[in-house]
Each structure stands twice: as structure tokens, then as C-alpha cells.
Design an enzyme around this catalytic site. Sequence first.
Site: not given
Ligand code: TNX
Length: 520
Positions: A154, A183, A254, A318, A398, A424, A426, A463, A465
Amino acid sequence: MKKFFIVLAAVMTLGGTLAAGAAQQVQIVPWPNRITVGDESLSLAGGVAIKSPSESFAAGYLAGLLADEYGIGSGKVKIILNTDAKLAGTLGEEGYTLNIDSKGIRIAAADKKGLFYGVQTLRQLVTPERKVPYVSIEDRPAFGWRAFMLDEARYFKGKEVAEKMIDEMARLKMNVLHWHLTDDAGWRIEIKKYPLLTEVGSVRDSSEIGTWRSGRYDPNPHGGFYTQEEIREIIAYAADRNITVVPEIEMPGHASAAIAAYPWLGTTKEKIRVPADFAGNPWVYNVADPKVYEFLQDVITEVAALFPSQVIHIGGDEVKYDHWKLSPEVKALMEKEGMQNLSDVQVYFTNNMSNFIEGLGKRMMGWNEILGKNVHEWSTEANAASATLAPNAVVHFWKGDVAIMKEALAQGHDVVNSTHNYTYLDYNYNTIPVKLAYHFSLVPEGVSAQEAGHVLGLGCQMWSEWTPTPKDVYRQTFPRIAAYAEVGWTRPENKDFSRFESVLPRLKAEWKSRGIIAGE
Ligand code: TNX
């Protein structure tokens, strides 16, 4: 006869005078397994003579720390660092003993890893008056995987920040730098065979700022990547400090930055730019195309050659299935392989990568979506996979019900616990206060001792962002990283939040002197 007494967490909280005095002197994070503190101390003000017959890095490192941090030069007080393989039975690779008395300072360990940690403990024992208390310590970590994750994709951090983080991890006895290198928002590692990954994929024209879908942008381009040479240097720097660098190369989702570089990697083949938005990017690798496997295997081959780490992280979180759903090639693959749904496709793909990585003599790790269970409200594919994940894969838990982690343990998977609402970085301090971070418990209730043994440890994740500058990153990371360090190292029965909290001012002063945090 000198008086010795055991400083137990309980004694300290009850607060006898002697114990309280000793507790003030002894400010160690993470707290050791067994510690006895005497009521005398040894002065290092006149200098030290460090002898290390079996290992050299720790000795030079210690000399540097004592000089830089306390102005202690060479002199007469003996510091002996010794490794003895016979100690492995009681201390493991990372354990050590540290003894300080009138004769001097002795650190012993089975391996140089333990020696390094003995040095870190000694460093924390030095008072501003350049004294160290008489102690007898026997220490080893509760968990073998104590990770900090740096998100370079990021926002690119660069070598100086990476090495600064490595130094701070080392202070806290953390041993895995989980390096999130690719990513949607950027590809940050040079891959010789595919130069466009960095030429195109490491630069985006602008960046969404503030928060998810804010609609506000920093109009300046952002870019940066590590050459393989720089990566080698950082790995070596980390290795000296007992830190394994575990690379994460995201797949099959990603993946926008890679697809921006090579549009044929995606299912839609459209030419895209490296996205400026951090949320909701739908681009995924075309897992039905043999050329895409070849690409990913080439990338992994270069990564595996570069990183000594046994484990290679392939992300896997994701994944947006929308493009797969529209793809005739993916549909044909599903029919050919008799796959029921798109989670099956992800498991099929993941097992393929796992096989390949095992062929290289390494091991695959991925976020818990690799198990094929949907953990996302937004997912268009809510069906669980019927296929099962390759047994040797390390599951990085997670998100989702803890039952998912328990099932993975029951199946014999090794698991690293990074439950998002505890780890986390962030997330803001209201959501995850230091105290909550400290009370993160790694082993879920109701698992057998054998299953508990498969919990390798924890990760905390920075993280990035919404943290464009190093200063932002440090603000989110410090002091919570110290809490995670203790979660990973200290046995649950020896944890004590008030003792931990009492050490924070000292740690903060140290971070401040390194330019990591601002003064208060
Ligand atoms: C989820 S944790 C994500 C990240 C993001 C984060 C922000 C994970 C395996 N994927 O891509 O940066 O949430 O909290």
C-alpha cells in the site's frame, strides 16, 4: 550471605518492599520464564570485557549497544557469552541463561539465537546509572512464531524503515518479519523474469486517502520497490538479529498491480492501471490458464531462491470470485475437474501452488480463506469448498468463527493466530487498546494438548492503507508491538499487565531516542 528472592508476578502485585524495589530495577519485556533478582548490583561504568569464544555477532552487537545507549566502553567487568549444544534440551534454540553476580556477567545458550536474546535481556537490565542488578535468569519462548507484518504494497517503506523495524523487533525478541510485498496497490519486489511487475506494477498515479471509499485522493504518484540485492541485504541484516523474513506474494486475489503489468494474467484481459483505491478491486489471476501457473511458479522460484525462509506466504485472502464467475475458461476447468463451486476453485489453485512450493523444499502458508470457507459478508460465493486444503499448508487465521481455526487444528494444520480484532495494527487504539492486545490468547479453549502444539504463534499486522508515512506506521505500531511480543514469548501464567505497563515509559524513551515516536 546475600539475599536472593524470586520475583513472581504475584509477589510484585502484592508489593513487598524488596520485591517492589527489584521490580523497578528489572524492566524486561517480554518477561522471562524464571528470574531471581538479588539486592546488589554490578557497575558497568568502568567498562566491560566481552568474551565470546563460540560466536562473534552477539559480542560485537552487545559492545555496540552498550556504547551507543549507555556510553559503556571497554574495561574490566567480564561478560562471557557461550554456546553449548548440550543446553538444547532445557533451553531449545532460542532460550538462554543470564547470570550476573560479583564475578561478572555470563550468558549461555545452546545456539546463537539464544545468545542473542540473552544480550537483549542484558541490554534492558542496564540502569541509567550504568548498573545491572544481580540476577539469575532462565528463559525461553512460549511460541516459536512471533511475527510483525509490514505492508509494503500500500505504501513502500524502503530499507531504512525495514531495518529500523527489524531492530525494534529484535529488542522485543520477535523472530518473523512477515513481508507483505505485493497487493492491488503495488508490486514491491524485483522479479528478473518479469520486469514489468516493478516497471509498471510498482507505481500508481494517485492514492485514496483518509479512509475506505473516502473519495479523496492524494494526486501525487506513489512508487518504489526492492531490488533483489536490497532484499538480500535486508534478509542478512534480519538473520543476524534472529529474524526470518517470510515473503508474502498475494494470489489469486489482491493481484491488480501484477495484472496492470501483464493484462493476460487476469481473466478479463483488460488493460488496467494500478488502482488508486484500496477497497473492492475485482482483478484476480486466471487460475484456468496454464500460462498463469507458469508465471506464478517462475515468480515463486525466484522468491524461494532469494529467501532462506522455510515458509512462503501466498496470501489467498479476500479473493473476489466475480471475474471467475464470468470466465468461460474457469467454467470449463470446473467441469473438467468436477468442482462444485468457486471456493473449490480456490482450493484447487492453492493446492497446486502448495505442491509446487513443496517441490522446492519449502512450505506454503496462506490466510484462512485457503481452507475454502467463506468468511466474508460481501462474497458472492457463500458455499464452502468440498475440496480439502493440502495438509502441510500453514493456516494464517485472521477472520471468521474460531471454529474454523479449531477445525484446521483438528485436521493437523499448523496455525499462526492473527485474529484481526486483536492483532490489526491499522485498527485504532480505541478498537484495540494496548490492554486488549496484551490479553490476546493464542490457543483457543477446548483444544487438545496435541492440537495446541500446532499453534505456532502469532502475528500482528501493520496494514498500511491509511498510514502513508513511517511516522504514521510507528504511531500505530508502538507501543502495541511490545504487547504482542510478550503474548508470543511469555507463558500465559507469567503475564501481568500492570508489570508490563510499568515498563512502557522506559520503552517509550528508547523508541523516542531512536526517532520512532515523538516525546510526550
Ligand atoms: C484485510 S487481513 C486484509 C488486508 C487489509 C486489512 C485492513 C487480510 C488477510 N486482508 O488486505 O489491508 O484487512 O484491515
